[in-house]
Design a protein around this motif. Sequence first.
Motif, PDB file in Angstrom:
ATOM      1  N   ALA A 155       0.931  -1.165   0.020  1.00  0.00           N
ATOM      2  CA  ALA A 155      -0.077  -0.130  -0.124  1.00  0.00           C
ATOM      3  C   ALA A 155       0.882   1.409   0.064  1.00  0.00           C
ATOM      4  O   ALA A 155       0.503   2.251  -0.729  1.00  0.00           O
ATOM      5  N   LEU A 156       2.005   1.206   0.931  1.00  0.00           N
ATOM      6  CA  LEU A 156       2.928   2.374   0.825  1.00  0.00           C
ATOM      7  C   LEU A 156       3.582   2.598  -0.511  1.00  0.00           C
ATOM      8  O   LEU A 156       3.578   3.760  -0.995  1.00  0.00           O
ATOM      9  N   LEU A 157       3.684   1.588  -1.138  1.00  0.00           N
ATOM     10  CA  LEU A 157       4.599   1.508  -2.407  1.00  0.00           C
ATOM     11  C   LEU A 157       3.614   1.925  -3.590  1.00  0.00           C
ATOM     12  O   LEU A 157       4.144   2.854  -4.267  1.00  0.00           O
ATOM     13  N   ALA A 158       2.370   1.635  -3.420  1.00  0.00           N
ATOM     14  CA  ALA A 158       1.498   2.043  -4.332  1.00  0.00           C
ATOM     15  C   ALA A 158       1.048   3.844  -4.165  1.00  0.00           C
ATOM     16  O   ALA A 158       1.273   4.614  -5.102  1.00  0.00           O
ATOM     17  N   LEU A 159       1.078   4.089  -2.991  1.00  0.00           N
ATOM     18  CA  LEU A 159       0.881   5.640  -2.643  1.00  0.00           C
ATOM     19  C   LEU A 159       1.940   6.434  -3.123  1.00  0.00           C
ATOM     20  O   LEU A 159       2.043   7.414  -3.886  1.00  0.00           O
ATOM     21  N   SER A 160       3.435   5.880  -2.662  1.00  0.00           N
ATOM     22  CA  SER A 160       4.410   6.590  -3.239  1.00  0.00           C
ATOM     23  C   SER A 160       4.517   6.620  -4.749  1.00  0.00           C
ATOM     24  O   SER A 160       4.894   7.542  -5.376  1.00  0.00           O
ATOM     25  N   ALA A 161       3.956   5.767  -5.472  1.00  0.00           N
ATOM     26  CA  ALA A 161       3.878   5.576  -7.197  1.00  0.00           C
ATOM     27  C   ALA A 161       2.978   6.618  -7.485  1.00  0.00           C
ATOM     28  O   ALA A 161       3.268   7.297  -8.200  1.00  0.00           O
ATOM     29  N   GLY A 162       1.836   6.780  -6.754  1.00  0.00           N
ATOM     30  CA  GLY A 162       0.960   7.860  -7.106  1.00  0.00           C
ATOM     31  C   GLY A 162       1.411   9.235  -6.840  1.00  0.00           C
ATOM     32  O   GLY A 162       1.339  10.171  -7.777  1.00  0.00           O
ATOM     33  N   VAL A 163       2.381   9.244  -5.740  1.00  0.00           N
ATOM     34  CA  VAL A 163       2.731  10.808  -5.399  1.00  0.00           C
ATOM     35  C   VAL A 163       3.995  10.868  -6.621  1.00  0.00           C
ATOM     36  O   VAL A 163       3.960  12.048  -7.288  1.00  0.00           O
ATOM     37  N   LEU A 164       4.745  10.048  -6.822  1.00  0.00           N
ATOM     38  CA  LEU A 164       5.959  10.150  -7.870  1.00  0.00           C
ATOM     39  C   LEU A 164       5.346  10.539  -9.159  1.00  0.00           C
ATOM     40  O   LEU A 164       6.160  11.275  -9.953  1.00  0.00           O
ATOM     41  N   LEU A 165       4.247   9.752  -9.539  1.00  0.00           N
ATOM     42  CA  LEU A 165       3.669  10.464 -10.940  1.00  0.00           C
ATOM     43  C   LEU A 165       3.298  11.446 -10.884  1.00  0.00           C
ATOM     44  O   LEU A 165       3.686  12.232 -11.815  1.00  0.00           O
ATOM     45  N   GLN A 166       2.566  12.034  -9.968  1.00  0.00           N
ATOM     46  CA  GLN A 166       2.071  13.523 -10.049  1.00  0.00           C
ATOM     47  C   GLN A 166       3.270  14.250  -9.862  1.00  0.00           C
ATOM     48  O   GLN A 166       3.366  15.429 -10.869  1.00  0.00           O
ATOM     49  N   VAL A 167       4.614  14.035  -9.397  1.00  0.00           N
ATOM     50  CA  VAL A 167       5.768  14.918  -9.383  1.00  0.00           C
ATOM     51  C   VAL A 167       6.211  14.879 -10.809  1.00  0.00           C
ATOM     52  O   VAL A 167       6.832  15.935 -11.142  1.00  0.00           O
TER      53      VAL A 167
END
Lengths: 227, 191
Positions: free
Chosen positions: A101-113
């Motif tokens: 879940a943490l990995l997926a959330l980080s991926a979402g944030v990184l995508l937006q960045v």
Amino acid sequence: MTSPAEGREALPPALREAVRRDLAPVTPLAPPWRRTIFLALPTLLVVVAVLCLLVLRGGAANVFSLAGGGVSLLEWSTGLGLLWLAMREAVPGLGVGAGRALLALSAGVLLQVGLGLLLWWSGGAALSGPAAAAVGAQCATMEGAIGLPHLAIAIWLALRALPIRPRWSGALAGAAAGLLADSVWHLACARNDLEHLLVWHLGATLAMAAVGALSGSLWPRRPGLAG
Amino acid sequence: MEPIGKSETVEPLPDDLPELMSRYQAGDAAAFEELYGRLARSVRGFLRTLALPGTEVDDLVQNTFLQVHRSRQTYLPGQPVRPWLFAIARHVGLMSRRSSGRRSRRELQPFDELPELPVLARAAGALDRIALGRALGDLAAPGRETLWLHHVEGFSFREIAAIQGISETAAKVRAHRAIVALREVFVEAAT
């Protein structure tokens, strides 16, 4: 080694009575993918409708570029993925776990960045002073207006199941709502400067993830027979 | 000991549990009674690996099935029943442990509260059942839980990962470490 099937136990009277009192037939929950589509499809329709509107107004070049429709569709797809994980996490035995879940959330944030950087490099001009804050506040407000209904429905869909880790389910659902909202609002926002995108657009997504996590933490636990 | 990743000693359960669960969701009380009869013992053994005292475990087995009843709509038809049910049992067990302030560090669980231990047929002669019970009780709770789910209940590591909310690799590592710790206990005892 013995089989776990060996040895049967009689149902305790207190439990039998508790079950007997409420044995109405129930409709099984829809699978995670169907609950995900239920929420994400309307957003996709809105994105497509806005894209069509922009094409009709003569902005076809922008719509079919990565900075226009491309960003929206990428965000929508990522939001869809996060929402699916949130729905899975809410069903016992299908959970994705805190690490993923943490990995997926980080991926979402990184995508937006990453998308923010891409848009900025493609020619973002920065505003400054009160004007920047006013535009930013307007974007955040609009993202909230689009995202909060998404968030409410996503949280309801996740928490009406039985999330074992409701905080993670809520955070995933919140981040998904944020990305889905940004996929719509990005089409209307002409600002491409990095500060605006990171502070107001990404900030709105993170705020929604935080609200989702908080909602999950506050979700009431049901007491058992022994209190 | 069995090599990690294989659980040939566990007999597969009849796979009519999903059908029973569907009948139960449709309001069949007998189906619930059948599910309880068939799974309560496994759930009790599993809850004891979470380092909960025997007296509390009896209440928690009931609470687990009550939670199962209240959440029966969350079972997805056709899916395996046991991972769903054990995830609920684990949740109920951990909530109870958290609320009473216990922690999963090396609990000094009295030997008489350990569950009845199934011992590998070919190891029964070599291993002292009591010593095995004591060594299991001395393991850290996460490793003991994983070991139990895999070697006693016959869950795959993928299912264990979903029940425990960890990755499949982490589940394998936990089981491996628990096996190594058990082996050390017996090597020390033998020398």
